[in-house]
Design an enzyme around this catalytic site. Structure first.
Site, PDB file in Angstrom:
ATOM      1  N   LYS A 178       5.592   9.202   8.627  1.00 35.93           N
ATOM      2  CA  LYS A 178       5.588   8.691  10.083  1.00 35.93           C
ATOM      3  C   LYS A 178       6.628   9.037  10.696  1.00 35.93           C
ATOM      4  O   LYS A 178       6.603  10.298  11.324  1.00 35.93           O
ATOM      5  CB  LYS A 178       5.483   6.944   9.954  1.00 35.93           C
ATOM      6  N   TYR A 222       1.006  -1.216   0.037  1.00 35.48           N
ATOM      7  CA  TYR A 222      -0.068   0.042  -0.126  1.00 35.48           C
ATOM      8  C   TYR A 222       0.878   1.159   0.043  1.00 35.48           C
ATOM      9  O   TYR A 222       1.942   1.259   0.795  1.00 35.48           O
ATOM     10  CB  TYR A 222      -0.860   0.169   1.165  1.00 35.48           C
ATOM     11  N   ASP A 234       9.395   2.832  -0.982  1.00 35.06           N
ATOM     12  CA  ASP A 234       8.292   3.532  -0.046  1.00 35.06           C
ATOM     13  C   ASP A 234       8.791   3.264   1.305  1.00 35.06           C
ATOM     14  O   ASP A 234       8.241   2.078   1.805  1.00 35.06           O
ATOM     15  CB  ASP A 234       7.030   3.089  -0.483  1.00 35.06           C
TER      16      ASP A 234
HETATM   17  N1  HOZ Z   1      -2.700   3.474   6.878  1.00 32.66           N
HETATM   18  C1  HOZ Z   1      -2.925   2.873   7.958  1.00 32.66           C
HETATM   19  C2  HOZ Z   1      -3.091   1.380   7.804  1.00 32.66           C
HETATM   20  N2  HOZ Z   1      -1.975   0.585   7.126  1.00 32.66           N
HETATM   21  C3  HOZ Z   1      -4.228   3.358   8.563  1.00 32.66           C
HETATM   22  C4  HOZ Z   1      -3.894   4.592   8.986  1.00 32.66           C
HETATM   23  C5  HOZ Z   1      -5.022   5.113  10.047  1.00 32.66           C
HETATM   24  O1  HOZ Z   1      -6.048   4.609  10.217  1.00 32.66           O
HETATM   25  O2  HOZ Z   1      -4.358   5.997  10.812  1.00 32.66           O
END
Ligand code: HOZ
Length: 425
Positions: free
Chosen positions: A265, A142, A237
């Site tokens: 992050k 993702y 990524d």
């Molecule tokens: N992108 C996250 C899942 N892999 C979720 C991020 C969120 O809900 O804060």
């Protein structure tokens, strides 16, 4: 009705599904989501006052634990001076210098506000630089929710993909090829047929959005070689793995030099941030120097830079990643051994401060193998642990995160709850 349930009911009135990011709704595990009120170190507290050992860590950023005093101080001091200027600041320069120093593949970097923005911009840059349209991604990886990346595999290995979300035009998805993670043979075959059309390959060098899937070294090497041979841009990524699996990130751990890297992050220390950077020759195609447009009012926001710089400073302490990796290993090896003694089909593994738990005999190596995990078994385990005050990601298909603030007491609490669960399962 608990406070959490009450807030969820009310949130559903003006927020679609009651949440601002789908996985938070507990749709996969069932039940009502928790609303968090505060966090400190390895713990979070919900709106009913219950305390949990936190293994989500805001999905990765909270590597120092919640509300680290030095990060909070940096944020408050910077906020006092103004929240945003929409103009360059000294803190952006400090962040850019530090990122380029810590990641040898990065000559230049641009700061943005989220991981999605970073990956979307990196793809546009790779296309603008190469003059090609096709991109390759891997099933289960993702990269945020830009249109060209919300794509699933087409009908055959060498056919372009189909949208994985409504609202993505098929014409957009048709420039994205989706291959299997860790399948070096298919990758080579694809490049032999289509290499000269491929602008970029984007990959999570340790996949963390289909649970955790570790890369095979030979697969990453094949990837680097194919991109070099055909002049395609290799994008790592590292939004999740950057400064999470080691100080030199996944690229340092596996010894592979990408052409571009995306970050987020950890480099924001819990504030909204993203970055993409790499080879100077490619980065110089960006506006205002080159023809590839990209911009943002809050890009390089000073408060986010301050939180990120304070975090990056602390994780450069000698032995930081050795300690973090050891804590994470103690957790995963402990859980695996308890499950084994109880005869449960369960495995676990870690890379730096990230981990995966699988209701399956061995850790998966591909999306197809992730899908073989027993989701219902995970859901039962998740809810038992939640009751015991242990907060794992509310989905069988997410990675987990340990912070440097997780101590023996938190690990012991977790393992003792797991012992209780597995002895009855
Ligand atoms: N992108 C996250 C899942 N892999 C979720 C991020 C969120 O809900 O804060």
């Amino acid at each position: 009705m608990t406070n959490n349930q009450n807030l969820f009911e009310k949130s559903r009135i003006h927020i679609p599904g009651g949440v601002n990011s789908p996985v938070r709704a507990f749709g996969s595990v069932g039940g009502s989501p928790l609303f968090f009120k505060k966090g400190k170190g390895a713990h979070v507290w919900d709106e009913d006052g219950k305390c949990y050992v936190d293994y989500v860590g805001s999905w990765g950023p909270m590597i120092l634990g919640h509300a680290h005093p030095e990060v909070i101080r940096a944020v408050c001091e910077t906020a006092e001076l103004g929240l945003s200027f929409g103009a360059p600041t000294r803190l952006e320069l400090e962040m850019a210098d530090l990122l380029c120093e810590l990641l040898p593949s990065m000559d230049q970097v641009r700061l943005v506000s989220s991981g999605t923005e970073a990956t979307m911009s990196a793809i546009r840059l790779a296309r603008g630089y190469t003059g090609r349209s096709a991109i390759v991604k891997f099933e289960g990886c993702y990269h945020g929710h830009a249109d060209s990346l919300l794509v699933k595999a087409g009908s055959g290995a060498l056919t372009f993909g189909n949208p994985s979300s409504a609202g993505v035009p098929p014409e957009t998805a048709q420039h994205t090829l989706v291959l299997d993670y860790n399948d070096a043979g298919k990758l080579e075959e694809t490049f032999d047929k289509l290499g000269e059309k491929i602008a970029a390959v984007i990959i999570e060098p340790v996949a963390g959005n289909m649970n955790l899937v570790a890369p095979k070294q030979a697969f990453l090497e094949t990837l680097r070689n194919c991109c070099t041979k055909y002049g395609s841009v290799l994008i790592f990524d590292e939004v999740m793995t950057g400064f999470r699996v080691g100080l030199a990130s996944a690229q340092g751990l596996y010894g592979i030099r990408p052409d571009l890297t995306t970050l987020g992050k950890v480099i924001g220390g819990g504030m909204p941030v993203g970055a993409f950077g790499g080879k100077k020759e490619i980065m110089q195609s960006l506006a205002p120097l080159g023809p590839v447009y990209q911009a943002g009012t809050l890009s390089g926001n000073p408060v986010a830079m301050a939180a990120g710089l304070a975090t990056l400073k602390l994780l450069q302490a000698p032995g930081f990643f050795e300690k973090l990796s050891e804590k994470t290993r103690i957790l995963t090896e402990g859980l695996a051994s308890i499950a084994k003694d109880a005869g449960i089909a369960f495995s676990a593994q870690s890379v730096g401060g990230m981990f995966g738990l699988y209701f399956r005999e061995t850790p998966p190596e591909s999306y197809a193998e992730v899908m073989q995990c027993d989701k219902e078994a995970f859901n039962r385990f998740f809810h038992f642990m939640l009751d015991e005050g242990i907060y794992f990601a509310p989905s069988a298909f997410e990675a987990g995160f340990v912070s440097i603030a997780h101590e023996e007491a938190e690990m012991e609490k977790t393992l003792s709850a797991a012992r209780k669960y597995f002895s009855k399962a």
